[in-house]
Scaffold this motif. Structure first.
Motif, PDB file in Angstrom:
ATOM      1  N   ALA A 204      43.188  37.269  -1.235  1.00 56.61           N
ATOM      2  CA  ALA A 204      42.822  36.767   0.092  1.00 56.61           C
ATOM      3  C   ALA A 204      43.744  35.668   0.578  1.00 56.61           C
ATOM      4  CB  ALA A 204      41.385  36.253   0.087  1.00 56.61           C
ATOM      5  N   LEU A 221      39.340  41.910   5.992  1.00 59.03           N
ATOM      6  CA  LEU A 221      38.008  41.934   5.405  1.00 59.03           C
ATOM      7  C   LEU A 221      37.455  43.361   5.367  1.00 59.03           C
ATOM      8  CD1 LEU A 221      35.677  40.405   4.189  1.00 59.03           C
ATOM      9  CD2 LEU A 221      34.995  39.669   6.486  1.00 59.03           C
ATOM     10  N   PRO A 250      30.819  41.493   0.726  1.00 60.96           N
ATOM     11  CA  PRO A 250      31.851  41.319   1.756  1.00 60.96           C
ATOM     12  C   PRO A 250      31.510  42.017   3.067  1.00 60.96           C
ATOM     13  CG  PRO A 250      32.632  42.781   0.006  1.00 60.96           C
ATOM     14  CD  PRO A 250      31.358  42.158  -0.483  1.00 60.96           C
ATOM     15  N   LEU A 254      31.558  40.527   6.842  1.00 58.73           N
ATOM     16  CA  LEU A 254      32.203  41.231   7.945  1.00 58.73           C
ATOM     17  C   LEU A 254      31.260  41.378   9.136  1.00 58.73           C
ATOM     18  CD1 LEU A 254      34.669  42.809   9.000  1.00 58.73           C
ATOM     19  CD2 LEU A 254      33.758  44.841   7.859  1.00 58.73           C
ATOM     20  N   TRP A 265      36.898  31.945  10.049  1.00 57.71           N
ATOM     21  CA  TRP A 265      37.210  33.267   9.508  1.00 57.71           C
ATOM     22  C   TRP A 265      38.016  33.227   8.213  1.00 57.71           C
ATOM     23  CZ3 TRP A 265      38.718  36.872  14.203  1.00 57.71           C
ATOM     24  CH2 TRP A 265      37.601  37.005  15.048  1.00 57.71           C
ATOM     25  N   SER A 268      35.869  32.476   5.321  1.00 52.55           N
ATOM     26  CA  SER A 268      34.921  33.569   5.111  1.00 52.55           C
ATOM     27  C   SER A 268      35.570  34.709   4.338  1.00 52.55           C
ATOM     28  CB  SER A 268      34.399  34.075   6.462  1.00 52.55           C
ATOM     29  OG  SER A 268      33.741  33.046   7.170  1.00 52.55           O
ATOM     30  N   LEU A 269      36.808  35.035   4.683  1.00 54.45           N
ATOM     31  CA  LEU A 269      37.545  36.068   3.957  1.00 54.45           C
ATOM     32  C   LEU A 269      37.736  35.668   2.499  1.00 54.45           C
ATOM     33  CD1 LEU A 269      39.306  38.640   3.787  1.00 54.45           C
ATOM     34  CD2 LEU A 269      41.235  37.239   4.580  1.00 54.45           C
ATOM     35  N   ALA A 272      34.446  35.947   0.653  1.00 58.02           N
ATOM     36  CA  ALA A 272      34.071  37.349   0.458  1.00 58.02           C
ATOM     37  C   ALA A 272      34.865  37.957  -0.694  1.00 58.02           C
ATOM     38  CB  ALA A 272      34.294  38.142   1.739  1.00 58.02           C
ATOM     39  N   TRP A 273      36.162  37.650  -0.748  1.00 64.20           N
ATOM     40  CA  TRP A 273      36.981  38.154  -1.849  1.00 64.20           C
ATOM     41  C   TRP A 273      36.504  37.587  -3.185  1.00 64.20           C
ATOM     42  CZ3 TRP A 273      39.385  41.433  -4.459  1.00 64.20           C
ATOM     43  CH2 TRP A 273      40.148  41.072  -5.575  1.00 64.20           C
TER      44      TRP A 273
END
Length: 348
Positions: A204, A221, A250, A254, A265, A268-269, A272-273
């Motif tokens: 990421a 994402l 994830p 999204l 953002w 957040s990515l 999530a990763w």
């Protein structure tokens, strides 16, 4: 989305129950009910809840109020689950002073570092709640569902190990997931496994060679969700229930992303990763297996099969597989993943 009132009825039933049962197992009722209604199985929701709800417990009662100037001290304190539910109920339902998007934007970065809490179930529940609110009807049951998701997340807030190293990697997400090293001891539960994490490939981060401006985050994402769903198709035998969350966590992020300020953002990515990679490391099998052959079955037909199967994880995985199949109509692996979940997970 739902003009029959079934979803609101289901949420009202479920809000009398707590986010957990049997000490730590997550209540998937709201997430599964939302997916069932969204994909045309609303007529089956109450019958499904009649079966699933037998295992649930009453919602925890609040004790001490969460103060605006001392909320950090209560973060991650599962004993205060009832207090956190009441806190977000005040913010979103009983005494709201701001729109739900403003509350979400304030609390999302506060909670994001603890995305692994509750085995990622809280963020998944928030993702389903936001998807409903995006449809435009922000009635009390739907706002309360967001409150329950955020309150559950705050109570179960759990950062990944503080010494976790994100190792620069040239891989795209599909290769990065396959490169994630498994934890050494896979004999315990999810908390025991996540505590062993020492490093993850840093797909990421910009050092991975796949970086770009903030405008690239949604596509990156989505690529992660696609890759994790395909990974499930060939690796679900590691743990067919737990590996669902490597894709659905994830995907929850999204779903929330469009409702957040773009400055949130990139973090957040990355979160999530980290969540997807951590679950993959915790339950990675020794090698892949052949993907199930869905034949000519469409993604919608496979969701109907998951709904008939009844297990909440199979329903959630099929829900995410539908998203992936819509982005990649010719790809068989999302359909294989949905089928594999119904094959490996015990029906309700």
């Amino acid at each position: 989305m739902d003009t029959t009132g079934v979803l609101d009825e289901a949420l009202e039933r479920l809000h009398a129950t707590g986010p957990e049962f049997d000490d730590w197992l997550s209540n998937h009722g709201p997430m599964a009910a939302e997916a069932l209604v969204r994909h045309g199985a609303g007529r089956d929701v109450h019958r499904w809840l009649d079966r699933y709800g037998k295992r649930l417990e009453d919602a925890p009662r609040p004790g001490e109020r969460i103060a605006d100037d001392s909320w950090r001290e209560a973060l991650g304190d599962a004993r205060r689950l009832g207090d956190w539910l009441a806190h977000f109920d005040r913010l979103l339902v009983s005494a709201p002073e701001r729109p739900w998007r403003a509350v979400l934007a304030e609390w999302w970065p506060r909670l994001l570092p603890g995305i692994a809490g509750g085995a990622t179930h809280p963020v998944i529940r928030v993702g389903h709640a936001v998807r409903v609110l995006r449809d435009g009807d922000a009635g009390a049951p739907r706002l309360r569902e967001l409150a329950h998701g955020l309150g559950y997340w705050a109570a179960r807030y759990q950062p990944l190990p503080g010494d976790l190293a994100l190792v620069s990697s040239p891989h795209a997400p599909a290769e990065a997931l396959r490169a994630v090293p498994p934890v050494a001891d896979q004999s315990g539960g999810v908390g025991h496994r996540l505590a062993q994490l020492t490093e993850l490939p840093d797909w990421a981060g910009d050092g991975a060679g796949t970086g770009g401006g903030v405008e690239t985050v949604p596509a990156r994402l989505a690529d992660l969700v696609d890759s994790a769903t395909r990974y499930y198709a060939t690796h679900a035998h590691g743990n067919a229930v737990m590996l669902v969350h490597a894709a659905t966590a994830p995907n929850a992020v999204l779903r929330v992303l469009p409702e957040l300020p773009s400055k949130l953002w990139p973090a957040s990515l990355a979160a999530a990763w980290a969540a997807s990679g951590a679950v993959t490391a915790a339950y990675r099998p020794s090698g892949p297996a052949g993907a199930a052959d869905p034949g000519g079955a469409t993604a919608e037909e496979l969701f109907a099969r998951a709904a008939a199967h009844g297990d909440e994880h199979a329903i959630k995985l099929a829900d995410t597989a539908l998203d992936v199949a819509a982005r990649h109509p010719g790809d068989v692996l999302p359909r294989s993943a949905a089928l594999r979940a119904t094959e490996l997970i015990t029906p309700l």
